[in-house]
Design a protein around this motif. Structure first.
Motif, mmCIF file in Angstrom:
data_model
loop_
_atom_site.group_PDB
_atom_site.id
_atom_site.type_symbol
_atom_site.label_atom_id
_atom_site.label_comp_id
_atom_site.label_asym_id
_atom_site.label_seq_id
_atom_site.Cartn_x
_atom_site.Cartn_y
_atom_site.Cartn_z
ATOM 1 N N ASP A 288 -22.129 29.492 53.809
ATOM 2 C CA ASP A 288 -20.809 29.390 54.354
ATOM 3 C C ASP A 288 -20.331 30.773 54.455
ATOM 4 N N PRO A 289 -19.802 31.275 55.574
ATOM 5 C CA PRO A 289 -19.354 32.865 55.784
ATOM 6 C C PRO A 289 -18.202 33.476 54.981
ATOM 7 N N LEU A 290 -17.369 32.365 54.310
ATOM 8 C CA LEU A 290 -16.262 32.873 53.598
ATOM 9 C C LEU A 290 -16.933 33.071 52.291
ATOM 10 N N GLU A 291 -17.777 32.046 51.687
ATOM 11 C CA GLU A 291 -18.334 32.092 50.488
ATOM 12 C C GLU A 291 -19.381 33.415 50.300
ATOM 13 N N ARG A 292 -19.989 33.683 51.487
ATOM 14 C CA ARG A 292 -21.055 34.509 51.481
ATOM 15 C C ARG A 292 -20.203 36.076 51.522
ATOM 16 N N ALA A 293 -19.148 36.118 52.015
ATOM 17 C CA ALA A 293 -18.293 37.510 51.698
ATOM 18 C C ALA A 293 -18.017 37.805 50.456
ATOM 19 N N ALA A 294 -17.550 36.546 49.568
ATOM 20 C CA ALA A 294 -17.347 36.820 48.288
ATOM 21 C C ALA A 294 -18.432 37.089 47.555
ATOM 22 N N ASP A 550 -20.411 20.892 41.291
ATOM 23 C CA ASP A 550 -21.026 21.550 42.401
ATOM 24 C C ASP A 550 -20.269 22.562 43.174
ATOM 25 N N ASP A 551 -18.807 22.796 42.738
ATOM 26 C CA ASP A 551 -17.903 23.602 43.123
ATOM 27 C C ASP A 551 -18.432 25.152 43.213
ATOM 28 N N ARG A 552 -18.224 25.773 44.117
ATOM 29 C CA ARG A 552 -18.391 27.307 44.141
ATOM 30 C C ARG A 552 -17.147 27.913 43.769
ATOM 31 N N VAL A 553 -17.289 29.032 42.889
ATOM 32 C CA VAL A 553 -15.880 29.715 42.317
ATOM 33 C C VAL A 553 -16.260 31.094 42.240
ATOM 34 N N PHE A 554 -15.600 31.979 42.513
ATOM 35 C CA PHE A 554 -16.214 33.423 42.601
ATOM 36 C C PHE A 554 -14.850 34.193 41.660
ATOM 37 N N ILE A 573 -11.077 37.898 54.456
ATOM 38 C CA ILE A 573 -10.186 37.921 55.328
ATOM 39 C C ILE A 573 -11.389 38.422 56.823
ATOM 40 N N ASP A 574 -11.893 39.067 56.743
ATOM 41 C CA ASP A 574 -12.790 39.448 57.956
ATOM 42 C C ASP A 574 -13.667 38.167 58.252
ATOM 43 N N ALA A 575 -14.064 37.383 57.349
ATOM 44 C CA ALA A 575 -14.982 36.324 57.850
ATOM 45 C C ALA A 575 -13.879 35.144 58.198
ATOM 46 N N TYR A 700 -6.899 40.017 38.213
ATOM 47 C CA TYR A 700 -7.630 39.091 38.133
ATOM 48 C C TYR A 700 -7.590 37.880 38.931
ATOM 49 N N SER A 701 -8.377 37.312 39.893
ATOM 50 C CA SER A 701 -8.048 36.119 40.510
ATOM 51 C C SER A 701 -9.212 35.257 40.620
ATOM 52 N N LEU A 702 -9.356 34.145 40.955
ATOM 53 C CA LEU A 702 -10.424 33.153 41.493
ATOM 54 C C LEU A 702 -10.502 32.879 42.615
ATOM 55 N N ALA A 703 -11.549 32.650 43.437
ATOM 56 C CA ALA A 703 -11.560 32.141 44.900
ATOM 57 C C ALA A 703 -12.505 31.118 44.889
ATOM 58 N N THR A 704 -11.957 29.980 45.643
ATOM 59 C CA THR A 704 -13.015 28.795 45.501
ATOM 60 C C THR A 704 -12.816 28.031 46.575
ATOM 61 N N THR A 705 -13.952 27.278 47.147
ATOM 62 C CA THR A 705 -13.923 26.581 48.082
ATOM 63 C C THR A 705 -14.149 24.924 47.690
#
Length: 738
Positions: A288-294, A550-554, A573-575, A700-705
């Motif tokens: 996923d482009p957004l996941e890959r950016a993180a 199975d969730d991705r969390v950054f 944002i760029d993705a 500090y933040s978390l990013a998740t899909t």
């Protein structure tokens, strides 16, 4: 300000009013010229020098403007009774007005600090609109008392100087109180929305009215003090007064220098962010482009990948969840009850980092969290077999500044008092129980990060502090402020990086040491000592990593020397290809843009922060941007400047239709964004210069899909978006930004 009353009050009032307006205009023009000169002479790569020199130039301009008003005001008042020439009267009045304006930096700074402390919840919600009334009243009284006293010493004998000092205090203070009442009733945001002319009109009305009323009472005081030539100030008194003013000025300068030096002290531990030594789980590279950016950012420099094997546990809402977007049951303390439940469920370790802890052990939410720790200890006592390794509880406070009291981070003592009030012992060796509190060692920046890690398995990242403004007012007898915010709770591998982030904060914090058996009343005997040690007595940093879903969390962390969160947010944002939804308390350009009213050249396209230029690039790709922003107070003004700057950048490219901005329907403190409807970011990092500069705050933040997280936030955003009014920018602000 000035000398004696006249027999023609209307003429006196007119002349005093024109004198005040002339001084104000001169001060504004000089300040604008000084700032322009600084921008022209000081290189742009030296922002600190620009700030200091520009501030000094602006302050000097204010002093000159007030001195001019004082000198001109003598035209409205007869002076023969004092035996002074017009020239003597002018310079004495100018010195009194100008020197007092220079000293005014102290009460003005105190007023700003007072407002900031109140906004952050440090004073509770007891004052309401009275904070503005009291602040302006106090500011006017301090200025009037100083001004009247100085002029009294320059005109009458010292024993009588109290009369004009009292007159100035009453006159200027009364106008300040009235102005506070009027502004509180009318609403400062409403006044600001009228544009630059409204700001200048309000300022002119306040200065003029206070000068006329205050000067008349000061003159009355001098008149009452003058009975004979023996009551006039002697040459010796004049010289002593002028010398004292010089010494006081040097003292203020020295105090200011010390405060600046103190505020810019650095954390003493300069060790880089540690790389966890635990074996990485072997997460597959995301597609996923957004996941890959993180992912590209969070795995740089050999850092392990903890983004897979996670499960989204849910949101914590403050003040309360709403049925329109959440199935959670509403509880009296909102999200704090969720934090308390996580604390009480721990089996080995509780690690809580937060910027602020309200210093009131009898008030939520600090009491709620302290009682959760007490509940955990009770469970350890009752069932020690469930806690064979013991339990460690650590609370890291952010050293939040309260400049009004020249105090930084006093909330650490408030946390200690709350725990003691709840009956929590700091140590119980027989059960391997220990509670430790520490305060971040850096003052500029302080730590703004907010997270809770339990047992190295469950991680909650918050945008809210431990303060009453986030509580619901309806269930707390009016103490709460209904300040909307959000926390994201996950379980799984990413908690290992949350633990590492806490350790980084802990290693940069000073441990609070208290005598055995310390009571609430004796907490002041506790002291902040050496830097804390980031160890884990229960071994949570060595436990096997167990996937939870199975969730991705950054994990996105940033501090001075480590800006991974900045790079990840810009990369995501760029993705983005379709939509960006923002719910933010802050939306600013660089600090210099706050002075755009003084000089339009202060705010330039290059003053857009990295996230803003990334939004422009996204708009160029056809992305639609929607922003729900905070409208009120000083942050509301900054947000207006930021929105106007972004609108202008987009307008230059014919893309203004890509941005939609609305004011959040109520108070909001959130720092969230949803990208393409599937990548959600929640945490503490504002879209504000304080969180994006190289020497900015710890965040500090978390990013998740996680689909459930994105869908839940999308419902919340849609609910508030439908209620939110359109954010219209005043023309003067758009025109002020080149």
């Amino acid at each position: 300000m000035r000398l004696l009353p006249t027999e023609r009050p209307p003429l006196t009032i007119r002349r005093l009013a024109w004198s005040a307006l002339a001084g104000l205009l001169a001060g504004v023009l000089l300040a604008r010229g000084a700032v322009t000169l600084v921008l022209a002479l000081v290189p742009g790569d030296q922002p600190y020098v620009r700030t200091v020199v520009g501030t000094f130039g602006a302050l000097l301009s204010v002093i000159v403007g007030f001195a001019l008003a004082g000198a001109l005001s003598t035209r409205g008042l007869p002076i023969p009774r004092l035996g002074l020439t017009r020239s003597q009267a002018r310079w004495r009045s100018a010195i009194a007005a100008g020197s007092t304006a220079g000293l005014l930096i102290l009460p003005v700074g105190g007023l700003l600090a007072f407002a900031g402390a109140y906004h952050e919840g440090a004073l509770g919600q007891t004052l309401g609109l009275a904070q503005l009334t009291l602040g302006l009243g106090l500011l006017g009284a301090v200025y009037g008392g100083l001004s009247g006293g100085v002029l009294g010493l320059l005109t009458v004998r010292a024993s009588q100087a109290w009369r004009p000092a009292l007159g100035g205090l009453l006159g200027f203070g009364a106008v300040g109180l009235c102005a506070g009442v009027l502004l509180g009733a009318a609403g400062i945001p409403d006044a600001l929305s009228g544009g630059g002319s409204a700001l200048l009109t309000i300022l002119a009305a306040f200065v003029t009215t206070s000068q006329v009323v205050g000067d008349l009472l000061i003159a009355r005081g001098i008149n009452d003090a003058v009975d004979a030539p023996r009551d006039w100030a002697s040459d010796r008194q004049l010289k002593l007064t002028l010398a004292s003013l010089g010494l006081v000025g040097l003292g203020v300068w020295g105090l200011g220098s010390e405060v600046v030096a103190f505020a810019h002290s650095r954390p003493t531990n300069a060790v880089p962010l540690a790389i966890p030594q635990r074996a990485a789980p072997g997460c597959p590279a995301p597609t996923d482009p957004l996941e890959r950016a993180a992912w590209k950012v969070t795995t740089q420099s050999g850092r392990p990948d903890f983004s897979c094997g996670n499960a989204f546990e849910g949101f914590l809402h403050v003040p309360l969840p709403h049925p329109a977007f959440s199935t959670l049951r509403a509880t009296p303390n909102g999200g704090y009850d969720g934090l308390a439940a996580q604390i009480a469920s721990a089996r080995r370790e509780v690690l809580l980092a937060v910027m602020e802890w309200d210093d009131n052990p009898r008030q939520e939410p600090g009491r709620v969290l302290a009682q959760a720790v007490a509940q955990l200890y009770t469970q350890v006592q009752a069932q020690p077999e469930r806690y064979p390794d013991g339990v460690t509880v650590r609370i890291a406070l952010g050293n939040f500044p309260l400049p009004g009291a020249l105090e930084w981070g006093t909330q650490v003592y408030g946390a200690a008092r709350a725990l003691i009030a709840a009956g929590v012992p700091f140590a119980d060796p027989a059960r391997r129980w220990q509670v430790q509190i520490a305060n971040y060692a850096g003052t500029f920046p302080h730590s703004h990060a907010k997270l809770l890690v339990t047992d190295g398995e469950v991680l909650t990242v918050m945008g809210f502090n431990v303060g009453p403004l986030h509580l619901p007012s309806g269930t707390t007898e009016g103490r709460g402020g209904n300040l909307r915010d959000l926390a994201l709770q996950v379980r799984g591998l990413v908690a290992a990086d949350g633990l590492n982030v806490f350790d980084d904060l802990w290693a940069r914090s000073r441990l609070l040491t208290c005598p055995p058996g310390v009571t609430q009343a004796e907490v002041s005997s506790c002291s902040l000592g050496d830097l804390a040690r980031p160890d884990h007595p229960q071994g949570t940093d060595r436990l096997p990593l167990r996937p939870a879903g199975d969730d991705r969390v950054f994990s996105l962390y940033r501090r001075a020397g480590f800006q991974a969160a900045d790079a990840a947010l810009v990369g995501m944002i760029d993705a983005t290809q379709q939509t960006i939804d923002l719910m933010q308390v802050s939306f600013s350009m660089r600090l210099r843009c706050n002075l755009a009213l003084l000089n339009p050249q202060l705010c330039r396209p290059e003053d857009a922060l990295p996230w803003m230029t990334a939004l422009v690039r996204a708009a160029q790709r056809g992305v639609t941007i929607r922003a729900l922003l905070y409208e009120h107070g000083y942050l509301g003004l900054e947000n207006r400047i930021g929105v106007a700057g972004l609108q202008r950048l987009l307008r230059q490219r014919g893309l203004e239709h890509r941005l939609q901005v609305r004011w959040f329907p109520g108070p909001v403190h959130a720092k969230t964004m949803l990208l393409d409807g599937r990548m959600l970011v929640v945490g503490s990092q504002n879209l504000h210069y304080s969180s994006w500069e190289a020497r900015g705050l710890n965040e500090y933040s978390l990013a998740t899909t996680a689909p459930a997280a994105s869908a839940g936030f999308a419902r919340e955003f849609a609910f508030f978006w439908e209620q939110a009014p359109l954010a219209e920018m005043p023309d003067w602000l758009s025109e002020a930004l080149p």
